[in-house]
Design a protein around this motif. Structure first.
Motif, mmCIF file in Angstrom:
data_model
loop_
_atom_site.group_PDB
_atom_site.id
_atom_site.type_symbol
_atom_site.label_atom_id
_atom_site.label_comp_id
_atom_site.label_asym_id
_atom_site.label_seq_id
_atom_site.Cartn_x
_atom_site.Cartn_y
_atom_site.Cartn_z
ATOM 1 N N GLU A 26 84.234 55.151 38.222
ATOM 2 C CA GLU A 26 83.625 55.999 37.208
ATOM 3 C C GLU A 26 82.582 56.890 37.899
ATOM 4 O O GLU A 26 82.069 56.555 38.961
ATOM 5 C CB GLU A 26 82.975 55.152 36.123
ATOM 6 C CG GLU A 26 83.966 54.371 35.286
ATOM 7 C CD GLU A 26 84.958 55.263 34.552
ATOM 8 O OE1 GLU A 26 84.526 56.075 33.713
ATOM 9 O OE2 GLU A 26 86.172 55.163 34.839
ATOM 10 N N GLU A 27 82.268 58.016 37.284
ATOM 11 C CA GLU A 27 81.409 58.996 37.941
ATOM 12 C C GLU A 27 80.055 58.401 38.319
ATOM 13 O O GLU A 27 79.367 57.821 37.492
ATOM 14 C CB GLU A 27 81.200 60.205 37.032
ATOM 15 C CG GLU A 27 80.449 61.342 37.686
ATOM 16 C CD GLU A 27 80.356 62.573 36.803
ATOM 17 O OE1 GLU A 27 79.837 63.600 37.276
ATOM 18 O OE2 GLU A 27 80.806 62.498 35.644
ATOM 19 N N LYS A 28 79.685 58.561 39.588
ATOM 20 C CA LYS A 28 78.401 58.090 40.108
ATOM 21 C C LYS A 28 77.836 59.152 41.045
ATOM 22 O O LYS A 28 78.522 59.627 41.949
ATOM 23 C CB LYS A 28 78.569 56.778 40.885
ATOM 24 C CG LYS A 28 79.139 55.619 40.082
ATOM 25 C CD LYS A 28 78.111 55.029 39.158
ATOM 26 C CE LYS A 28 78.711 53.967 38.253
ATOM 27 N NZ LYS A 28 79.253 52.824 38.981
ATOM 28 N N SER A 29 76.577 59.484 40.857
ATOM 29 C CA SER A 29 75.964 60.502 41.698
ATOM 30 C C SER A 29 75.880 60.052 43.154
ATOM 31 O O SER A 29 75.913 60.877 44.067
ATOM 32 C CB SER A 29 74.572 60.868 41.175
ATOM 33 O OG SER A 29 73.747 59.726 41.056
ATOM 34 N N LEU A 335 72.388 56.822 40.670
ATOM 35 C CA LEU A 335 72.806 56.725 39.272
ATOM 36 C C LEU A 335 72.036 57.809 38.530
ATOM 37 O O LEU A 335 70.838 57.678 38.304
ATOM 38 C CB LEU A 335 72.505 55.335 38.704
ATOM 39 C CG LEU A 335 73.230 54.179 39.401
ATOM 40 C CD1 LEU A 335 72.684 52.843 38.925
ATOM 41 C CD2 LEU A 335 74.737 54.251 39.174
ATOM 42 N N TYR A 336 72.733 58.880 38.147
ATOM 43 C CA TYR A 336 72.052 60.104 37.728
ATOM 44 C C TYR A 336 71.360 59.992 36.389
ATOM 45 O O TYR A 336 70.251 60.495 36.199
ATOM 46 C CB TYR A 336 73.051 61.261 37.689
ATOM 47 C CG TYR A 336 72.435 62.570 37.249
ATOM 48 C CD1 TYR A 336 71.537 63.241 38.074
ATOM 49 C CD2 TYR A 336 72.725 63.112 35.997
ATOM 50 C CE1 TYR A 336 70.955 64.430 37.671
ATOM 51 C CE2 TYR A 336 72.143 64.304 35.586
ATOM 52 C CZ TYR A 336 71.260 64.953 36.426
ATOM 53 O OH TYR A 336 70.673 66.122 36.017
ATOM 54 N N LYS A 339 73.921 57.083 31.201
ATOM 55 C CA LYS A 339 75.330 56.698 31.124
ATOM 56 C C LYS A 339 75.755 55.976 32.398
ATOM 57 O O LYS A 339 76.445 54.947 32.332
ATOM 58 C CB LYS A 339 76.202 57.936 30.891
ATOM 59 C CG LYS A 339 77.686 57.615 30.766
ATOM 60 C CD LYS A 339 78.505 58.862 30.464
ATOM 61 C CE LYS A 339 79.988 58.516 30.313
ATOM 62 N NZ LYS A 339 80.800 59.716 30.020
ATOM 63 N N GLN A 340 75.338 56.488 33.543
ATOM 64 C CA GLN A 340 75.698 55.858 34.805
ATOM 65 C C GLN A 340 74.960 54.533 35.000
ATOM 66 O O GLN A 340 75.518 53.574 35.545
ATOM 67 C CB GLN A 340 75.424 56.813 35.969
ATOM 68 C CG GLN A 340 76.331 58.037 35.959
ATOM 69 C CD GLN A 340 76.191 58.914 37.187
ATOM 70 O OE1 GLN A 340 75.669 58.488 38.208
ATOM 71 N NE2 GLN A 340 76.666 60.158 37.088
ATOM 72 N N ARG A 343 76.718 51.911 32.754
ATOM 73 C CA ARG A 343 77.982 51.513 33.377
ATOM 74 C C ARG A 343 77.732 50.595 34.575
ATOM 75 O O ARG A 343 78.378 49.549 34.717
ATOM 76 C CB ARG A 343 78.754 52.769 33.813
ATOM 77 C CG ARG A 343 80.013 52.486 34.631
ATOM 78 C CD ARG A 343 81.103 51.852 33.813
ATOM 79 N NE ARG A 343 82.212 51.415 34.662
ATOM 80 C CZ ARG A 343 83.367 50.937 34.212
ATOM 81 N NH1 ARG A 343 83.564 50.816 32.912
ATOM 82 N NH2 ARG A 343 84.307 50.557 35.049
ATOM 83 N N ALA A 344 76.796 50.961 35.436
ATOM 84 C CA ALA A 344 76.529 50.160 36.634
ATOM 85 C C ALA A 344 76.014 48.771 36.268
ATOM 86 O O ALA A 344 76.388 47.774 36.895
ATOM 87 C CB ALA A 344 75.524 50.877 37.533
#
Length: 453
Positions: A26-29, A335-336, A339-340, A343-344
């Motif tokens: 999943e999207e992670k900075s 983790l920006y 939401k991130q 999820r994390a």
């Protein structure tokens, strides 16, 4: 192995498993910062399709970081039960996911299955799960541990009392600790992050917390979260430490940046078992958090979810009393936004529990992250539903020493009340004797620290 997938008319091909794992996240900075993330949702979906069809044997046969090059990999590899792995080696990652989520697959079955999994397999199945999947699967897994008391039972939500102080003032630490205890928080550990990393300072704080525990006959355990070498010096000088602490990374190079290796952890393990004051058998406290390997330039091109899972593979060797991911502490570089972070937190909790660790989460964020306290409330509720062993309690949810936002003592008390959860049984019995709790609920004197003065 098939290393390509077609999504909406475009075919995506991947060089190796390292790339598949990274782009299936999943999207992670943090992955974006490392230059290994999927370009967009289509590429992410293609990577998930490839990952879903890999067998567990495929993952083991092509290690992302070979054991001959990394001691964390060796620890993980040596922990695998070969008979159990032989039973599941031909399962695909998708089949592992389906098995974990089936209603008939209970905690005992998952506990046995976990002994045949590597940390990379655990990371792989995590990448195929939605947030609700992570909650559901983790909620099946009960991991209890015992230092001076037992925590982790079904229906129990423990709390770490974190009475940090910006100058390590003993009266200041005690003031915050009394507030924590008055809300029923502290059964996981009385754990202090020190400002001064010296053996004398660590010893003073351990002695002070032991004095409070003895004065009020509190059934819990203490710990000062200094570097492990400092704690070892303090213990050798007679400091009363129930638990020893260390932050972990998922690679040998990452741990070297922390100033540790497996040999040092082995030495500390031997010391705390001989000279520590915890009754055991679980005498370690580990902390982790996605992104630490990247910040140390020790990630080897591996994504941060997989590296986090590898932290748990290393922690498992020492049979710890508690482990927690400090999920939003490093900041938006990894983790920006909320939401991130959410999820994390769910990923980390599930991956630790699947590797049979007594997992807690520091539900937290830094002040330069796109998140607020409402987001943390949301994550805390999700983790309560997922069966998290413990959360971190900080006065007013604002750590005045570490300068980040976490959950407060009364937040944990509210979660217990709302979700019908209880403190650890031995600690609840003490709270009842003190008049702070009655029949599992706080009494009118709860939240008043002056009862200890």
């Amino acid at each position: 192995m098939k290393m390509s997938a077609t999504v909406l008319g475009r075919t995506y091909r991947y060089r190796d498993l390292k790339e598949v794992f990274a782009k299936a996240n999943e999207e992670k900075s943090g992955d974006q910062l490392a230059g290994i993330a999927a370009e967009d949702a289509k590429e992410r979906m293609a990577a998930k399709l490839v990952l879903a069809d890999l067998t567990l044997a495929d993952i083991r046969n092509e290690p992302l970081l070979p054991p001959d090059k990394d001691e964390v990999s060796r620890v993980i590899e040596e922990s695998v039960s070969e008979p159990i792995f032989a039973e599941i080696r031909n399962w695909t990652v998708a089949e592992l996911r389906e098995h974990l989520l089936r209603p008939e697959t209970g905690g005992d079955r998952i506990r046995r299955l976990s002994r045949g999994l590597t940390s990379e397999m655990v990371a792989a199945v995590t990448k195929l799960m939605g947030n609700l999947d992570l909650v559901q699967a983790a909620s099946k897994i009960e991991v209890t541990s015992h230092c001076n008391i037992t925590i982790g039972q079904k229906g129990v939500l423990s709390g770490r009392a974190q009475p940090n102080h910006p100058t390590d003032s003993i009266p200041g630490i005690k003031a915050a600790l009394y507030e924590a205890l008055s809300y029923g928080i502290g059964d996981a550990v009385i754990g202090i992050n020190p400002v001064i990393d010296s053996a004398d300072s660590v010893k003073n704080m351990l002695v002070a917390t032991k004095e409070v525990m003895a004065r009020w006959d509190i059934p819990t355990q203490n710990c000062v979260l200094a570097h492990i070498k400092t704690q070892m010096r303090a213990i050798r000088q007679g400091a009363p430490a129930d638990l020893v602490f260390q932050s972990l990374a998922g690679t040998e190079a990452g741990n070297r940046a922390f100033g540790i290796d497996v040999a040092l952890l082995d030495e500390a393990d031997d010391l705390v078992r001989r000279e520590g004051t915890g009754t055991g058998p679980n005498l370690w406290y580990f902390e982790t958090g996605q992104g630490s390997e990247l910040s140390a330039e020790a990630h080897h091109g591996i994504d941060q979810v997989t590296l986090e899972s590898r932290c748990y593979g290393l922690a498992r060797k020492y049979k710890p009393f508690i482990v927690n991911t400090v999920v939003g502490f490093i900041g938006p570089e990894y983790l920006y936004d909320s939401k991130q972070v959410i999820r994390a937190g769910l990923e980390d909790h599930f991956m630790g529990k699947l590797q049979q660790l007594p997992m807690g989460v520091d539900v937290c964020y830094t002040n330069h992250m796109k998140a607020d306290q409402n987001d943390m409330d949301n994550l805390a509720v999700l983790l309560g539903a997922a069966g998290v062993n413990y959360l971190i309690g900080v006065a007013m949810a604002d750590d005045c020493m570490l300068n980040y936002q976490s959950t407060s003592f009364h937040d944990i008390a509210t979660l217990r009340e709302t979700m019908r959860l209880r403190p650890a049984p031995a600690f609840e019995a003490w709270l009842t004797r003190m008049g702070i709790m009655e029949n599992g609920r706080l009494t009118p004197i709860a939240g008043d620290p002056t009862i200890f003065m």
